[in-house]
Design a protein around this motif. Sequence first.
Motif, PDB file in Angstrom:
ATOM      1  N   THR A 348       0.823  -1.214   0.000  1.00  0.00           N
ATOM      2  CA  THR A 348       0.000   0.000   0.000  1.00  0.00           C
ATOM      3  C   THR A 348       0.854   1.259   0.000  1.00  0.00           C
ATOM      4  O   THR A 348       0.365   2.331  -0.357  1.00  0.00           O
ATOM      5  N   ARG A 540      -9.528   6.167  -5.528  1.00  0.00           N
ATOM      6  CA  ARG A 540      -8.396   5.764  -4.693  1.00  0.00           C
ATOM      7  C   ARG A 540      -7.731   6.992  -4.074  1.00  0.00           C
ATOM      8  O   ARG A 540      -7.226   7.856  -4.784  1.00  0.00           O
ATOM      9  N   PRO A 543      -3.277   6.118   0.865  1.00  0.00           N
ATOM     10  CA  PRO A 543      -3.407   4.743   1.386  1.00  0.00           C
ATOM     11  C   PRO A 543      -3.621   4.670   2.901  1.00  0.00           C
ATOM     12  O   PRO A 543      -4.054   3.641   3.402  1.00  0.00           O
ATOM     13  N   HIS A 628     -11.051  -2.356   0.273  1.00  0.00           N
ATOM     14  CA  HIS A 628      -9.683  -2.326  -0.262  1.00  0.00           C
ATOM     15  C   HIS A 628      -8.641  -2.429   0.861  1.00  0.00           C
ATOM     16  O   HIS A 628      -7.502  -2.020   0.679  1.00  0.00           O
ATOM     17  N   TRP A 630      -5.756  -3.500   3.086  1.00  0.00           N
ATOM     18  CA  TRP A 630      -4.454  -4.124   2.835  1.00  0.00           C
ATOM     19  C   TRP A 630      -4.092  -4.163   1.344  1.00  0.00           C
ATOM     20  O   TRP A 630      -3.006  -4.629   1.001  1.00  0.00           O
ATOM     21  N   ASP A 631      -4.978  -3.681   0.486  1.00  0.00           N
ATOM     22  CA  ASP A 631      -4.663  -3.604  -0.943  1.00  0.00           C
ATOM     23  C   ASP A 631      -4.385  -2.145  -1.305  1.00  0.00           C
ATOM     24  O   ASP A 631      -3.273  -1.776  -1.657  1.00  0.00           O
ATOM     25  N   TRP A 632      -5.416  -1.293  -1.156  1.00  0.00           N
ATOM     26  CA  TRP A 632      -5.203   0.141  -1.339  1.00  0.00           C
ATOM     27  C   TRP A 632      -4.868   0.837  -0.020  1.00  0.00           C
ATOM     28  O   TRP A 632      -4.141   1.817  -0.016  1.00  0.00           O
ATOM     29  N   TYR A 633      -5.430   0.326   1.084  1.00  0.00           N
ATOM     30  CA  TYR A 633      -5.431   1.093   2.330  1.00  0.00           C
ATOM     31  C   TYR A 633      -4.952   0.292   3.541  1.00  0.00           C
ATOM     32  O   TYR A 633      -5.153  -0.926   3.616  1.00  0.00           O
ATOM     33  N   THR A 634      -4.345   1.020   4.490  1.00  0.00           N
ATOM     34  CA  THR A 634      -4.091   0.481   5.834  1.00  0.00           C
ATOM     35  C   THR A 634      -4.918   1.202   6.893  1.00  0.00           C
ATOM     36  O   THR A 634      -4.892   0.804   8.052  1.00  0.00           O
TER      37      THR A 634
END
Length: 875
Positions: A348, A540, A543, A628, A630-634
Amino acid sequence: MFRKSVISCLLLMAFLKLSAQEKYELNSGWQCRNIAGIQATGQQISDPGYRLSGWTAATVPGTVLTTLLDNKQVPDPMYGMNNERIPDIYHTGRNHYTYWFVKDFPEKAPAGNAQVWLHFRGVNDGCDIFLNGHKITAATHFGAYLRQSYNITPWLAKSGKNRLAVIVYPPEFPGNPNGGQGGDGTIARNVGPQYTAGWDWIQPMRDRNTGIWDKVTIEKTGAVRIKDPHIITRVPGTRKPGGAQAPAIILVSATLENAGAKSIAGTLRYTLAGNTIQQKVTLAPHAVTTIQLPDLLLKQPSLWWPAGYGPQHLYQLQLQFLNNGKQDDVEEVEFGVREIQTSWNTHTRSREIAVNGQKIFIKGGNWITSDAMFRFSKERYDAEVRFHRDMNLNLIRIWGGSLTERPEFFEACDKYGLLVFQDFWMSGDCNGRWQDPMKKDDQWTRRKYPDNHQLFLESVADQVKMLRNYPSLAFWCGGNEITPPADIFHAMKDAILPALDGTRYFFDYSNSDSMSYNGIGGNGDGPYGIQSVPYFWSYRTFPFNSEVGSVGVGDYESLERFLPVANQVPPDLKPGKIDSLWDYHKYIAYNKSIDPYGKTTDLKAWADKAQLVNYDQYRGLMEGFSSHMWDWYTGVIIWKTQNPWTALRGQMYDYYLDPNACLYGTRKGAAPLHVMYDPTDGMVMAVNNTFSYARDLMLELKVYDMHGHDSLLSQVFVEAGPATVQKFMSVKAVLDKLSEKEGAFFSLRLLNTQQQAVDENLYWLPDATGNYSGLQHLLPASVKITARKTNADSVLVTINNPAGGPVAFFNRISLVDAQTKKRVLPVFYSDNYVSVLPGEQRTITVSGAAVAANGGALIEVYGNNVLRQLLTISR
């Protein structure tokens, strides 16, 4: 056994009584007067014989404006346009809000080596302090956040009749409230709150919060005083809630001050979980020394976890200094055993947070402060933080244009499991990040704010010492959207924080690259304001987004609390024209989102439709970000979840602590184990924000038309691993077909093997034109509602919707006063704005201290197609 327990309880009661006498608050009986016409000196005013002729009752803790309001000398700035009727310090000059505060209190001069201390926890901005004819402050104190402590033993009256006199000076640079963020920006030349000069969600506080705004206490000790205890907990390895735990390591230190003229040998000690840890100490006369106690290996610790992940266990530690076997001082500290780690997620490209070795997806809310006029209370803090827990959030960020929050706030966050991200007192708006024609000084000048860098650093060190033991405090941050000036920044990061804390990650600023790298595919923070729901799923952003969101108008009962009757109309009936009072209270237009539910000229109907928008917006926001994970975001932090003023944006509950549908939409979208629907591609998925594997769950998908007829789309067993998003199937084509004529309801459920719902979600879908035509003509639902009290502070409300009719849609449940029929506040609901499918029932728990305090209250229920009902609560 019984006799031994009784004796132990009596001894404990005696000790608690003694402890309570060792520290008390000066929070009543204050008097005040503006400096105009006062010729007497501080030495004269603080003489108990000086007559306080013409003085008025003062509110302490409180600001000058609070005292004026309590004495009905100014109108309530929260209501209507009243704030415009209050003189602003920029135009009146600082003397208008420069006040003397006086407090008479009994305290005899102690015998022997005993000492008496006077503590101020917050004065804005400067003050001189006098006691019984003596000036206590060697020089004028400055700094809204810098605590003060004075040994007043030599100045206490032998008779025990004492007078404390404090002259409080407003901030030297109150700034021009010209409508900019922080007005003309010069408010930031002080070391204090910046929002008081106005922001895009608040009008200026006219006195800039001048006053003795936080607690004043008297403390009695022996010759040695314990100061600034520090507890660090190490929790090695990866842990899970419950079950046997490997040991944790407890590190305890404290500063000891010997106020006496003789050297003292004694023992600093504490007892925890049956372990007594101690260190012998010799203190030179008037010495101030920090003592590190031996480490404790705590076996089978009960750990503290963020909300939604595990319990929030808290330990009580009593730190004592013994002088020849006699207790000179005792300091009680509540703490939690936990360790917070961070790492860089290379996928991310943002900061990833872990607690006790387990990664946590951050679901947060931005916080300004509890009350714009600094009218703080433990009870209000508890209610507000509980609302955040009830939204299934796990973090609160304290925005940098405000303050370091009070210990009572952190106590509530400890209790409810909210991690805290604490900004220091900077903002990109005032401190020069952007060119801004509203600002008096250029960017280069503003970049050097505040004027007194040393005061800023002293305040940082002091606030770190005050807050560092709270387990909820997770992160420090240099400022809102900007770092402090280089010398301040490096002193904080490289010296103060490592020396005084050293356990918490320090973010350079709130959206820095160290938090969230805005590289390829990223679009910054935001968006702000109302969005189409699919936007939250497909757009998006950063992140680890520190600010996204905005709307939050309350319903009609909320609005009528502060809107005059003449302004109780929909605010923007004419395109491009907003009612001036709504504009003054910072309204963001809703109409493009409300119109699909049907136009109206009635404010109550308009506000009810606004709640549909609110719910959909924040459910969509939390689901879109979670989808989203762990893919786009934490992580994501909503801008913002509360208002300290009667603003018309960015709030899950209003200033009066009345929740709106934003709260329950957020609660639904942020549920730890949650089934949801992506409106962009029709994908049904589940997000599992727990540490456990979710197995043997039945996924049930149904569509209901406006008459209540249902169609089963799917029923299949599914599973979802811990901290994962699991996609199942797309149903977009069939939903588009079933909803094209007048819309539809889409029901998603996860059922366990006992056929009980562990999560459920109901979407209302528009027709093919994008309008909710079916909702506008929904037939009445013939629901049956009961309300039953289960204990002193809890009521169960059951809504039963018989089969054969339509969905009972979007029901608001409220506890109301039996006489006025107005809501009792604050009250907490296990869910709200609930819908009940045909042939089913929903049970809602209504709870809180206000329930117990209002024994004759009624339950009110009304919905989109459910007539308003008032129910007596059965026993």
